[in-house]
Design a protein around this motif. Structure first.
Motif, PDB file in Angstrom:
ATOM      1  N   GLY A  49     183.168 -42.999  80.350  1.00 42.70           N
ATOM      2  CA  GLY A  49     182.193 -42.983  79.283  1.00 42.70           C
ATOM      3  C   GLY A  49     182.844 -43.020  77.919  1.00 42.70           C
ATOM      4  N   GLN A  50     182.022 -42.781  76.889  1.00 38.09           N
ATOM      5  CA  GLN A  50     182.500 -42.857  75.510  1.00 38.09           C
ATOM      6  C   GLN A  50     183.020 -41.512  75.001  1.00 38.09           C
ATOM      7  OE1 GLN A  50     182.456 -46.025  74.361  1.00 38.09           O
ATOM      8  NE2 GLN A  50     181.563 -46.441  76.388  1.00 38.09           N
ATOM      9  N   SER A  51     182.461 -40.419  75.497  1.00 38.75           N
ATOM     10  CA  SER A  51     182.853 -39.089  75.011  1.00 38.75           C
ATOM     11  C   SER A  51     183.999 -38.537  75.859  1.00 38.75           C
ATOM     12  CB  SER A  51     181.658 -38.134  75.063  1.00 38.75           C
ATOM     13  OG  SER A  51     181.445 -37.669  76.388  1.00 38.75           O
ATOM     14  N   ASP A  52     184.450 -37.349  75.489  1.00 42.20           N
ATOM     15  CA  ASP A  52     185.496 -36.704  76.285  1.00 42.20           C
ATOM     16  C   ASP A  52     184.904 -35.686  77.263  1.00 42.20           C
ATOM     17  OD1 ASP A  52     184.637 -34.820  74.499  1.00 42.20           O
ATOM     18  OD2 ASP A  52     186.643 -34.240  73.797  1.00 42.20           O
ATOM     19  N   LYS A  53     183.567 -35.621  77.358  1.00 39.30           N
ATOM     20  CA  LYS A  53     182.902 -34.702  78.286  1.00 39.30           C
ATOM     21  C   LYS A  53     182.918 -35.269  79.704  1.00 39.30           C
ATOM     22  CE  LYS A  53     181.544 -31.560  75.275  1.00 39.30           C
ATOM     23  NZ  LYS A  53     180.136 -31.445  74.913  1.00 39.30           N
ATOM     24  N   LYS A  54     182.922 -34.362  80.684  1.00 34.49           N
ATOM     25  CA  LYS A  54     182.982 -34.767  82.094  1.00 34.49           C
ATOM     26  C   LYS A  54     181.824 -34.147  82.867  1.00 34.49           C
ATOM     27  CE  LYS A  54     187.241 -33.193  82.238  1.00 34.49           C
ATOM     28  NZ  LYS A  54     188.598 -32.785  82.694  1.00 34.49           N
ATOM     29  N   ILE A  55     181.074 -35.008  83.553  1.00 31.27           N
ATOM     30  CA  ILE A  55     180.014 -34.541  84.457  1.00 31.27           C
ATOM     31  C   ILE A  55     180.446 -34.872  85.886  1.00 31.27           C
ATOM     32  CG2 ILE A  55     177.595 -34.648  85.124  1.00 31.27           C
ATOM     33  CD1 ILE A  55     176.886 -35.579  82.352  1.00 31.27           C
ATOM     34  N   MET A  56     180.389 -33.892  86.747  1.00 30.63           N
ATOM     35  CA  MET A  56     180.745 -34.070  88.155  1.00 30.63           C
ATOM     36  C   MET A  56     179.477 -34.053  89.002  1.00 30.63           C
ATOM     37  SD  MET A  56     183.147 -31.575  90.497  1.00 30.63           S
ATOM     38  CE  MET A  56     183.162 -31.686  92.290  1.00 30.63           C
ATOM     39  N   TYR A  57     179.320 -35.070  89.838  1.00 31.88           N
ATOM     40  CA  TYR A  57     178.236 -35.120  90.811  1.00 31.88           C
ATOM     41  C   TYR A  57     178.858 -34.994  92.206  1.00 31.88           C
ATOM     42  CZ  TYR A  57     175.443 -36.859  86.920  1.00 31.88           C
ATOM     43  OH  TYR A  57     174.809 -36.984  85.717  1.00 31.88           O
ATOM     44  N   ALA A  58     178.218 -34.235  93.077  1.00 31.44           N
ATOM     45  CA  ALA A  58     178.821 -33.990  94.386  1.00 31.44           C
ATOM     46  C   ALA A  58     177.782 -34.061  95.498  1.00 31.44           C
ATOM     47  CB  ALA A  58     179.495 -32.615  94.413  1.00 31.44           C
ATOM     48  N   SER A  59     178.115 -34.814  96.522  1.00 28.52           N
ATOM     49  CA  SER A  59     177.363 -34.819  97.783  1.00 28.52           C
ATOM     50  C   SER A  59     178.381 -34.795  98.910  1.00 28.52           C
ATOM     51  CB  SER A  59     176.483 -36.062  97.909  1.00 28.52           C
ATOM     52  OG  SER A  59     175.395 -36.010  97.010  1.00 28.52           O
ATOM     53  N   HIS A  60     178.101 -34.060  99.971  1.00 27.64           N
ATOM     54  CA  HIS A  60     179.114 -33.953 101.025  1.00 27.64           C
ATOM     55  C   HIS A  60     178.914 -34.999 102.122  1.00 27.64           C
ATOM     56  CE1 HIS A  60     176.731 -31.728 104.169  1.00 27.64           C
ATOM     57  NE2 HIS A  60     176.093 -31.219 103.132  1.00 27.64           N
ATOM     58  N   ILE A  61     180.029 -35.475 102.625  1.00 28.37           N
ATOM     59  CA  ILE A  61     179.994 -36.543 103.619  1.00 28.37           C
ATOM     60  C   ILE A  61     180.148 -36.032 105.049  1.00 28.37           C
ATOM     61  CG2 ILE A  61     180.831 -38.256 101.983  1.00 28.37           C
ATOM     62  CD1 ILE A  61     183.573 -38.083 103.187  1.00 28.37           C
ATOM     63  N   ASP A  62     180.503 -34.762 105.203  1.00 29.01           N
ATOM     64  CA  ASP A  62     180.692 -34.233 106.557  1.00 29.01           C
ATOM     65  C   ASP A  62     179.367 -33.834 107.186  1.00 29.01           C
ATOM     66  OD1 ASP A  62     180.684 -32.135 104.571  1.00 29.01           O
ATOM     67  OD2 ASP A  62     181.229 -30.725 106.161  1.00 29.01           O
ATOM     68  N   GLU A  63     179.386 -33.702 108.495  1.00 29.30           N
ATOM     69  CA  GLU A  63     178.221 -33.250 109.259  1.00 29.30           C
ATOM     70  C   GLU A  63     178.663 -32.157 110.231  1.00 29.30           C
ATOM     71  OE1 GLU A  63     176.878 -36.175 112.357  1.00 29.30           O
ATOM     72  OE2 GLU A  63     178.583 -37.358 111.611  1.00 29.30           O
ATOM     73  N   ILE A  64     177.696 -31.397 110.735  1.00 24.96           N
ATOM     74  CA  ILE A  64     178.001 -30.397 111.741  1.00 24.96           C
ATOM     75  C   ILE A  64     178.455 -31.094 113.026  1.00 24.96           C
ATOM     76  CG2 ILE A  64     176.452 -28.662 110.798  1.00 24.96           C
ATOM     77  CD1 ILE A  64     174.409 -29.484 112.973  1.00 24.96           C
ATOM     78  N   GLY A  65     179.195 -30.377 113.856  1.00 28.74           N
ATOM     79  CA  GLY A  65     179.691 -30.985 115.080  1.00 28.74           C
ATOM     80  C   GLY A  65     180.221 -29.962 116.062  1.00 28.74           C
ATOM     81  N   LEU A  66     180.978 -30.457 117.031  1.00 24.50           N
ATOM     82  CA  LEU A  66     181.540 -29.634 118.096  1.00 24.50           C
ATOM     83  C   LEU A  66     183.026 -29.928 118.232  1.00 24.50           C
ATOM     84  CD1 LEU A  66     178.788 -30.389 120.789  1.00 24.50           C
ATOM     85  CD2 LEU A  66     178.782 -28.551 119.079  1.00 24.50           C
ATOM     86  N   LEU A  67     183.770 -28.978 118.800  1.00 25.84           N
ATOM     87  CA  LEU A  67     185.209 -29.150 119.005  1.00 25.84           C
ATOM     88  C   LEU A  67     185.576 -28.599 120.383  1.00 25.84           C
ATOM     89  CD1 LEU A  67     188.007 -28.653 116.443  1.00 25.84           C
ATOM     90  CD2 LEU A  67     188.227 -27.509 118.646  1.00 25.84           C
ATOM     91  N   VAL A  68     186.248 -29.420 121.191  1.00 30.10           N
ATOM     92  CA  VAL A  68     186.588 -29.053 122.570  1.00 30.10           C
ATOM     93  C   VAL A  68     187.685 -27.986 122.571  1.00 30.10           C
ATOM     94  CG1 VAL A  68     187.523 -29.888 124.777  1.00 30.10           C
ATOM     95  CG2 VAL A  68     185.916 -31.310 123.459  1.00 30.10           C
TER      96      VAL A  68
END
Length: 327
Positions: A49-68
């Motif tokens: 952007g033009q300013s020195d300010k920072k906006i962070m947007y976050a969404s997670h890509i992991d899902e629940i699961g199982l492990l043997v």
């Protein structure tokens, strides 16, 4: 909804998100100035952007699961959970292992169903012995629910819409934003389901001035549901509180103001359980102004999570509008 279908059906339990990350990188590479994948696996896309300010947007890509964890002599696989997995929802479901094998969740004989626990359950991959199983998989193999995405017109149903729906919102917002005022960091985080871990490290790296997470939230619109003032199709929810954060009033009020200015339908959310990436982000370093845009979702942490297409599209509008915050 083709992109959401691909996101939903992708394999990506916590700690094993690379396939989802690769899909997202391919989708957004032409719409940002920089893409970086950190050591934990977070995908961080910067739109300058033009300013020195920072906006962070976050969404997670992991899902629940199982492990043997163990292989029985007959070839049945014992497992533990990755994230919030319910034994009652799991029973009889098909699961897909990392190696591509499909299995079925069974259980020991249970006469009192409330006593059903994960340690009484197993994955049947159709073999007859431990030796056969060991030719195909090993201890530590991970699995997720195997379920196809369904488009029902004004609603969609699929696994892992928590939080691939949020990822879809950020991807589409990123594609629409032109010449932003502030530096925008779109972060597709890992390991949210096991403790908000990716958001914690990403926030430390970025050191944002403001942050907004996009995640699903529960609803109170099904028969005899827990009393909650959020419904499917009534607009994205602006969070006030959950178990991980008390949203800063300034952020909540700015989101409400933008929604009103643009006539975007919205709801106010008080979640009495759970949390989102914002819970880790807002206590990073010296603290971060943080909020959440939530997507109403029925049947969270089940194979058939349901969201409204209108809510998704309105969430995109609200995220795009939030990039113009003055702070």
């Amino acid at each position: 909804m083709e992109l959401l279908k691909r996101l939903s059906e992708s394999f990506g339990p916590s700690g094993h998100e690379k396939r989802v990350a690769d899909l997202i990188i391919e989708e957004i590479r032409d719409y940002c100035d920089e893409i970086f994948v950190d050591k934990l696996g977070n995908v961080i896309a910067l739109k300058k952007g033009q300013s020195d300010k920072k906006i962070m947007y976050a969404s997670h890509i992991d899902e629940i699961g199982l492990l043997v964890t163990y292989i029985e002599k007959e070839g049945f696989l014992r497992f533990t959970n990755i994230g919030g997995v319910s034994p009652y929802i799991l029973l009889g479901q098909r699961v897909k292992l990392d190696c591509g094998i499909i299995g079925v969740i069974g259980s020991e004989k249970i006469t009192d169903i409330p006593k059903l626990t994960l340690d009484k359950m197993f994955i049947d991959i159709g073999v007859n012995s431990k030796e056969e199983a060991e030719k195909l998989i090993s201890i530590g193999e991970v699995a997720v629910i195997h379920r196809e995405f369904e488009n029902k017109g004004d609603k969609v149903i699929g696994k892992a819409l928590d939080d691939r729906a949020g990822c879809w919102v950020l991807i589409n917002a990123l594609k629409q934003i032109k010449n932003p005022e502030h530096n925008l960091y779109f972060v597709f985080t890992v390991q949210e389901e096991v403790g908000l871990r990716g958001a914690k490290t990403a926030a430390y790296r970025i050191d944002p001035d403001l942050a907004i997470a996009v995640d699903v939230t529960a609803v109170g619109d099904t028969p005899k549901a827990h009393r909650m003032a959020v419904e499917l199709g009534k607009g994205p929810a602006i969070k006030i509180k959950d178990m991980s954060i008390m949203v800063h009033p300034m952020v909540k009020d700015m989101l409400i103001q933008k929604a009103k200015e643009l006539s975007i339908p919205y709801q106010l959310e008080v979640l009495e359980f759970g949390g989102t990436d914002s819970g880790a982000i807002h206590v990073s370093r010296e603290g971060v102004w943080a909020g959440v845009v939530s997507i109403p979702c029925r049947y969270i942490h089940s194979p058939s999570e349901m969201v409204s297409v209108d809510d998704l599209n309105n969430a995109v509008k609200l995220i795009v509008a939030s990039t113009e915050f003055e702070f």
